[in-house]
Design a protein around this motif. Structure first.
Motif, short mmCIF file in Angstrom:
data_model
loop_
_atom_site.label_atom_id
_atom_site.label_comp_id
_atom_site.label_asym_id
_atom_site.label_seq_id
_atom_site.Cartn_x
_atom_site.Cartn_y
_atom_site.Cartn_z
N LEU A 150 0.83 -1.21 0.00
CA LEU A 150 0.00 0.00 0.00
C LEU A 150 0.86 1.26 0.00
N PHE A 151 1.92 1.27 0.79
CA PHE A 151 2.79 2.45 0.81
C PHE A 151 3.55 2.61 -0.51
N ALA A 152 3.84 1.51 -1.16
CA ALA A 152 4.55 1.58 -2.44
C ALA A 152 3.62 2.02 -3.58
N ASN A 153 2.31 1.98 -3.34
CA ASN A 153 1.35 2.32 -4.40
C ASN A 153 0.28 3.26 -3.85
N GLN A 154 0.73 4.37 -3.23
CA GLN A 154 -0.22 5.26 -2.57
C GLN A 154 -1.20 5.95 -3.52
N ARG A 155 -0.89 5.99 -4.80
CA ARG A 155 -1.82 6.61 -5.76
C ARG A 155 -2.80 5.60 -6.35
N SER A 156 -2.71 4.38 -5.89
CA SER A 156 -3.60 3.32 -6.40
C SER A 156 -4.27 2.64 -5.21
N LEU A 157 -5.17 3.35 -4.57
CA LEU A 157 -5.83 2.83 -3.36
C LEU A 157 -7.34 2.80 -3.52
N GLU A 158 -7.82 2.72 -4.77
CA GLU A 158 -9.26 2.55 -4.98
C GLU A 158 -9.66 1.13 -4.59
N LEU A 159 -10.95 0.90 -4.50
CA LEU A 159 -11.45 -0.39 -4.03
C LEU A 159 -10.87 -1.55 -4.81
N GLU A 160 -10.90 -1.48 -6.12
CA GLU A 160 -10.41 -2.60 -6.93
C GLU A 160 -8.90 -2.79 -6.75
N ASP A 161 -8.18 -1.67 -6.57
CA ASP A 161 -6.73 -1.78 -6.33
C ASP A 161 -6.47 -2.53 -5.02
N LEU A 162 -7.24 -2.23 -4.00
CA LEU A 162 -7.05 -2.85 -2.69
C LEU A 162 -7.37 -4.34 -2.75
N VAL A 163 -8.44 -4.68 -3.42
CA VAL A 163 -8.82 -6.10 -3.53
C VAL A 163 -7.75 -6.86 -4.30
#
Length: 662
Positions: A150-163
């Motif tokens: 998550l910290f490496a991809n802070q600009r990609s934290l939408e629901l689908e990104d998290l799943v």
């Protein structure tokens, strides 16, 4: 292997000073930084600098429970508590620093994560819920993989990104989606948030290191300083890792004061005490007839002192000929290179002048993380000094008494940290913002102008202002039973113990309990040399106390005793000096090389003695003798019948010796 452990507790962005939390960088909203020094564990002495952790009871600590938060690492002695969240850019920025802490202290650090979700980060709560669901499914190890992702991809934290991120780790994606949409782990977030509010950790990242607050995405050096202090404190107390964190904070407050309604911390009443601090022969910068004199107690390795040095430069530009800066030395014992850096600075001054001294200190502050001997020599040359003469002064510790004299002032005035400033005698502590200096400077400058109007010459203003100032701050009332640690029966000294000074067995004896790999022990060596020179009627003996977490210390102790067995006391002390001068090179081959340098040592016999553990009984006997009088850390000293703990200044030994000599 070192067994002292560090715990890092992370909670979730900003250093808010209003009711709405705000996000801060490593400097915005950060608390005033002051580098705390260490105090003796023994109540025998007045407060003074020793090689130890921060003074117990004199640093700001708060109870920060671990709860059931995720844990990374196995440490238990030092806990860094940080409030954090996955969308905060400053929390992301500090992650490499935390990783560096973990690498630097692999046997000492554990990292515990608590959430501080800020309302203006739309994706922060879903990210936190996703990470908690991954943990619920797969445990802590998976949580930390998710944390790093998550910290490496802070600009990609939408629901689908998290799943998708959770599925790559091995979690059930549908369950993660449900946990986010149904707010499954809301209770955990609420508990963490309540803790953050109670501790006034309104912004992220906010850290607590063994309960001590540190705000913002600070540089590694800020963490390193506090971690080293806490490790030193734990070693001083010979703490058992199990339960140490809880016991350390048992009496700490459970809540931290809130900001005032105006948005800032509630101001304390100003300290109007004036202290008597003559300029003497201290290095100065600025005109002698300045209306305002700032006396700065400084450590050349202290990151907060370096920050304050830039502030002083700004003040000089602002006040011109009305401002003078005076440099006083306070090298803190837990800074490995500080004392030598200060000796170099004074050697440069003696060889050239004050201007060269200030050039050297500027270079030292600019390159604070590069203070090895070769670096200091280069800075001395760049400052215009004669390197051969500077080396001579440093090697002979010519200027150590000047440093000790400044440290003695700090003992009398109960100054326990750097930087500490006295502005026309008024105290200001820490690397405060320039506005704090300006307020006090303007106040004392107005008073100085009034003195001039009343007939005091400008050149006499400072002397007039501090004339009746406080010269010695009374120590607080001693705790019940406190006072010098006096031993009714000091340990007997076996005839096989290396000695120097008086040969009279009835002479007042200084017993040194030391470890050749201990950096604090090496710092005490010049002080003991000064004791020997000042008190030739005193006998000085060396007792072996290699600590278990120093891998090479025991064999070095054996080697030193074999050198003595073959070549006598004088050879032992030469070997002693070589070991302390080369503490980072104490492998077996190094020990053999130093023995050959000393001379008079049969190398075959030397090797055989170490292989057969010939001197282990004597080492064990010395350790046992220390244990009978409650000595558990190094360096420790028994001066006659008094215990002196830590690498204290010469005055501590002087007091103990003078009290017992006829």
């Amino acid at each position: 292997m070192r067994t002292f452990l560090l715990t890092l507790l992370v909670l979730g962005c900003g250093g808010g000073t209003t009711t709405e939390p705000t996000e801060v960088s490593s400097t915005e909203g950060a608390e005033v930084a002051t580098h705390e020094s260490a105090r003796a564990a023994s109540p025998a002495l007045q407060p003074s600098l020793i090689e130890s952790g921060p003074p117990e009871g004199e640093v700001e600590r708060y109870q920060v429970p671990l709860g059931a938060a995720p844990i990374r690492g196995a440490g238990q002695l030092v806990t860094i508590v940080a409030f954090s969240e996955f969308q905060c850019p400053f929390c992301g920025r500090v992650q490499p620093t935390l990783e560096q802490v973990m690498r630097r202290y692999p046997a000492e650090v554990r990292l515990v994560f608590r959430n501080r979700v800020l309302p203006f980060h739309a994706n922060a709560r879903p990210a936190a819920l996703a990470a908690l669901e991954v943990r619920a499914q797969l445990g802590d190890e998976a949580f930390w993989r998710m944390h790093d992702t998550l910290f490496a991809n802070q600009r990609s934290l939408e629901l689908e990104d998290l799943v998708a991120a959770a599925q790559r780790i091995g979690a059930d994606g549908r369950a993660v989606r449900n946990a986010i949409q149904q707010d499954t782990h809301a209770a955990v977030l609420d508990e963490d948030d309540a803790l953050a509010v109670r501790l006034n950790a309104l912004g992220t990242p906010t850290f607590f290191i063994n309960g001590r607050p540190l705000t913002g995405a600070q540089p590694f050096e800020a963490f390193e300083t506090m971690v080293e202090e806490e490790i030193a404190l734990a070693r001083q107390n010979q703490a058992n890792p199990a339960g140490y964190y809880e016991s350390l904070l048992a009496s700490a407050p459970t809540e931290r004061s809130r900001p005032s309604p105006s948005g800032g911390a509630a101001p304390a009443l100003p300290d109007t005490t004036v202290y008597h601090l003559p300029v003497g022969d201290a290095p100065t910068r600025g005109p002698d007839d300045a209306l305002v004199t700032i006396v700065a107690f400084t450590d050349l390795e202290c990151p907060f002192c370096a920050r304050a040095a830039a502030t002083l430069t700004e003040l000089e530009q602002r006040y011109g000929r009305d401002l003078r800066i005076v440099f006083r030395h306070l090298p803190l014992p837990f800074h490995q290179h500080a004392i030598e850096a200060h000796e170099f600075a004074l050697a440069v001054k003696a060889n050239r002048n004050d201007e060269a001294f200030w050039r050297f200190t500027d270079l030292a502050f600019t390159n604070r993380t590069a203070l090895e001997r070769a670096d200091l020599e280069r800075y001395a040359q760049e400052a215009g000094a004669n390197l051969r003469r500077v080396r001579r002064d440093v090697d002979r510790h010519t200027h150590r008494p000047r440093i000790d004299a400044d440290v003695e002032i700090t003992r009398r005035l109960r100054i326990t940290g750097t930087p500490t400033f006295f502005i026309n005698g008024r105290k200001l502590t820490g690397a405060q913002p320039v506005e704090s200096f300006v307020r006090l400077i303007d106040e004392v400058k107005t008073a100085a102008e009034q003195l001039v109007q009343q007939g005091t010459p400008r050149s006499g203003v400072y002397a007039a202002v501090i004339a009746d100032g406080v010269q010695d701050v009374a120590a607080p009332p001693p705790a019940p039973g406190a006072g010098p640690t006096v031993l009714p029966n000091p340990p007997a000294v076996p005839s096989s113990t290396p000695s120097r000074g008086s040969s009279d067995p009835n002479a007042l004896t200084v017993q040194i309990f030391s470890d050749f790999q201990c950096p604090f022990c090496s710092r005490a060596v010049p002080t003991i040399d000064r004791v020997a020179q000042t008190y030739p009627q005193v006998r000085i003996v060396f007792r072996q106390m290699p600590l278990a977490f120093h891998n090479n210390a025991r064999e070095a102790a054996e080697a030193s005793l074999e050198v003595r067995a073959q070549a006598g006391d004088e050879a032992f002390w030469r070997y002693h000096d070589l070991l302390f001068a080369n503490q980072r090179a104490l492998e077996r081959a190094d020990l053999e090389r130093y023995a050959q340098q000393v001379g008079g040592v049969n190398l075959a016999r030397f090797r055989s003695a170490l292989d057969q553990d010939v001197h282990v009984p004597q080492i064990d006997a010395d350790i046992a003798a220390a244990g009978t009088i409650g000595i558990r850390g190094t360096p420790s000293f028994v001066v006659g019948n008094q215990v002196v703990r830590g690498a204290q200044p010469f005055t501590a030994f002087e007091d103990a010796i003078d009290a017992q000599l006829p």
